[in-house]
Design a protein around this motif. Structure first.
Motif, PDB file in Angstrom:
ATOM      1  N   GLY A 128       0.804  -1.221   0.000  1.00 15.67           N
ATOM      2  CA  GLY A 128       0.000   0.000   0.000  1.00 15.67           C
ATOM      3  C   GLY A 128       0.828   1.258   0.000  1.00 15.67           C
ATOM      4  N   ILE A 129       1.991   1.227   0.659  1.00 14.28           N
ATOM      5  CA  ILE A 129       2.878   2.391   0.715  1.00 14.28           C
ATOM      6  C   ILE A 129       3.338   2.787  -0.688  1.00 14.28           C
ATOM      7  N   ALA A 130       3.649   1.790  -1.529  1.00 18.49           N
ATOM      8  CA  ALA A 130       4.100   2.077  -2.897  1.00 18.49           C
ATOM      9  C   ALA A 130       2.954   2.636  -3.736  1.00 18.49           C
ATOM     10  N   ARG A 131       1.770   2.074  -3.600  1.00 18.25           N
ATOM     11  CA  ARG A 131       0.604   2.597  -4.325  1.00 18.25           C
ATOM     12  C   ARG A 131       0.351   4.043  -3.962  1.00 18.25           C
ATOM     13  N   MET A 134       3.035   6.324  -5.594  1.00 18.28           N
ATOM     14  CA  MET A 134       2.934   6.458  -7.051  1.00 18.28           C
ATOM     15  C   MET A 134       1.687   7.218  -7.475  1.00 18.28           C
ATOM     16  N   LEU A 135       0.573   6.968  -6.810  1.00 16.70           N
ATOM     17  CA  LEU A 135      -0.676   7.619  -7.203  1.00 16.70           C
ATOM     18  C   LEU A 135      -0.744   9.080  -6.747  1.00 16.70           C
ATOM     19  N   SER A 136      -0.063   9.402  -5.649  1.00 12.12           N
ATOM     20  CA  SER A 136      -0.085  10.786  -5.145  1.00 12.12           C
ATOM     21  C   SER A 136       1.086  11.613  -5.666  1.00 12.12           C
ATOM     22  N   PHE A 174       9.518   8.169  -6.848  1.00 15.03           N
ATOM     23  CA  PHE A 174       9.258   7.100  -7.818  1.00 15.03           C
ATOM     24  C   PHE A 174       8.787   7.708  -9.146  1.00 15.03           C
ATOM     25  N   LYS A 175       9.502   8.720  -9.600  1.00 14.72           N
ATOM     26  CA  LYS A 175       9.093   9.464 -10.793  1.00 14.72           C
ATOM     27  C   LYS A 175       9.003   8.589 -12.037  1.00 14.72           C
ATOM     28  N   TYR A 177       7.632   5.922 -12.378  1.00  9.21           N
ATOM     29  CA  TYR A 177       6.343   5.223 -12.454  1.00  9.21           C
ATOM     30  C   TYR A 177       5.141   6.168 -12.516  1.00  9.21           C
ATOM     31  N   TYR A 178       5.384   7.459 -12.431  1.00  7.37           N
ATOM     32  CA  TYR A 178       4.265   8.396 -12.452  1.00  7.37           C
ATOM     33  C   TYR A 178       3.538   8.311 -13.800  1.00  7.37           C
ATOM     34  N   ASN A 179       2.226   8.314 -13.741  1.00  7.84           N
ATOM     35  CA  ASN A 179       1.374   8.287 -14.939  1.00  7.84           C
ATOM     36  C   ASN A 179       1.562   7.031 -15.786  1.00  7.84           C
ATOM     37  N   LYS A 180       2.075   5.988 -15.180  1.00  7.44           N
ATOM     38  CA  LYS A 180       2.223   4.718 -15.881  1.00  7.44           C
ATOM     39  C   LYS A 180       1.363   3.654 -15.197  1.00  7.44           C
ATOM     40  N   LYS A 181       1.033   2.629 -15.957  1.00 10.80           N
ATOM     41  CA  LYS A 181       0.268   1.532 -15.388  1.00 10.80           C
ATOM     42  C   LYS A 181       1.166   0.748 -14.445  1.00 10.80           C
ATOM     43  N   ILE A 182       0.676   0.519 -13.225  1.00 10.67           N
ATOM     44  CA  ILE A 182       1.493  -0.207 -12.251  1.00 10.67           C
ATOM     45  C   ILE A 182       0.908  -1.601 -12.016  1.00 10.67           C
ATOM     46  N   ASN A 183       1.781  -2.509 -11.635  1.00  6.46           N
ATOM     47  CA  ASN A 183       1.340  -3.884 -11.387  1.00  6.46           C
ATOM     48  C   ASN A 183       1.947  -4.386 -10.078  1.00  6.46           C
ATOM     49  N   LYS A 184       1.655  -5.623  -9.727  1.00  7.22           N
ATOM     50  CA  LYS A 184       2.106  -6.168  -8.448  1.00  7.22           C
ATOM     51  C   LYS A 184       3.625  -6.236  -8.355  1.00  7.22           C
ATOM     52  N   ARG A 185       4.272  -6.558  -9.477  1.00  7.88           N
ATOM     53  CA  ARG A 185       5.738  -6.654  -9.477  1.00  7.88           C
ATOM     54  C   ARG A 185       6.369  -5.294  -9.185  1.00  7.88           C
ATOM     55  N   ILE A 186       5.858  -4.251  -9.843  1.00  3.69           N
ATOM     56  CA  ILE A 186       6.379  -2.897  -9.631  1.00  3.69           C
ATOM     57  C   ILE A 186       6.129  -2.442  -8.193  1.00  3.69           C
ATOM     58  N   LEU A 187       4.940  -2.720  -7.691  1.00  6.68           N
ATOM     59  CA  LEU A 187       4.606  -2.318  -6.315  1.00  6.68           C
ATOM     60  C   LEU A 187       5.508  -3.021  -5.307  1.00  6.68           C
TER      61      LEU A 187
END
Length: 209
Positions: A128-131, A134-136, A174-175, A177-187
């Protein structure tokens, strides 16, 4: 009035339990950030809160499990620091609220492990910390706390008078990954990066991937 009483009483008392703080200059004077720390004791969020409030004179919001609001004194402290009750079975609403708060320039604090360690050793963190980062698009400020487990481990209700060390690291972005589709591996990869920073700061190893 409750806020004033807490600021004049609890914070000075909490600081008596702290021997040393390093890297306080890494806490931003303004703008959004996510404060992320290891979790081995109820003293953890009290120590972090005491220094954020006194050093920055800023209110912040802690993602805290809803059980922390089950009596007047717990509720008063968590209301003071702006804690967000988190139902661990349905945490999406709290996550959405935290993202909105960060986009408004606020500070969110979180323990990525999700619960206190029973041994004082680092546990595997949730992603959750990574999400949130990246989203904020907010930086993560890693914090390593040393000695809080010996002070107040799970199952103990009165802290021993031992003194902790708080080490505050430089912001992590985590620039890429900004505005990119994220997945479980990236998180998971991003979460591991955060936890390895925390591990260095709390003088431990993070043995998870």
């Amino acid at each position: 009035m409750v806020y004033l009483i807490l600021k004049l009483t609890i914070i000075p008392v909490v600081k008596l339990y702290v021997k040393e703080v390093n890297g306080i200059e890494n806490l931003p004077k303004k703008g959004a950030c996510i404060v992320a720390a290891n979790h081995a004791s109820y003293m953890d969020h009290m120590i972090i809160g005491a220094y954020i409030i006194s050093h920055l004179d800023r209110k912040f919001h802690f993602l805290a499990k809803k059980e922390h609001f089950d009596n007047f004194f717990k509720k008063a402290w968590h209301d003071y620091i702006g804690a967000i009750p988190l139902d661990r079975e349905a945490g999406e609403e709290a996550l959405k609220w935290a993202i909105k708060a960060l986009k408004q320039g606020k500070i969110i604090a979180i323990h990525p492990e999700g619960t206190r360690s029973l041994t004082g050793k680092l546990q595997k963190a949730r992603t959750g910390i990574a999400r949130l980062a990246m989203l904020s698009k907010a930086p993560v400020i890693p914090i390593g706390l040393v000695g809080t487990f010996e002070m107040l481990p799970k199952g103990r209700y009165i802290p021993r008078f031992k003194r902790a060390v708080m080490n505050i690291g430089k912001p992590i972005y985590f620039k890429e990954y900004y505005n990119k589709k994220i997945n479980k591996r990236i998180l998971r990869k991003a979460t591991t990066r955060i936890m390895k920073n925390i591990a260095n700061l709390c003088r431990q190893k993070y043995n998870f991937k």
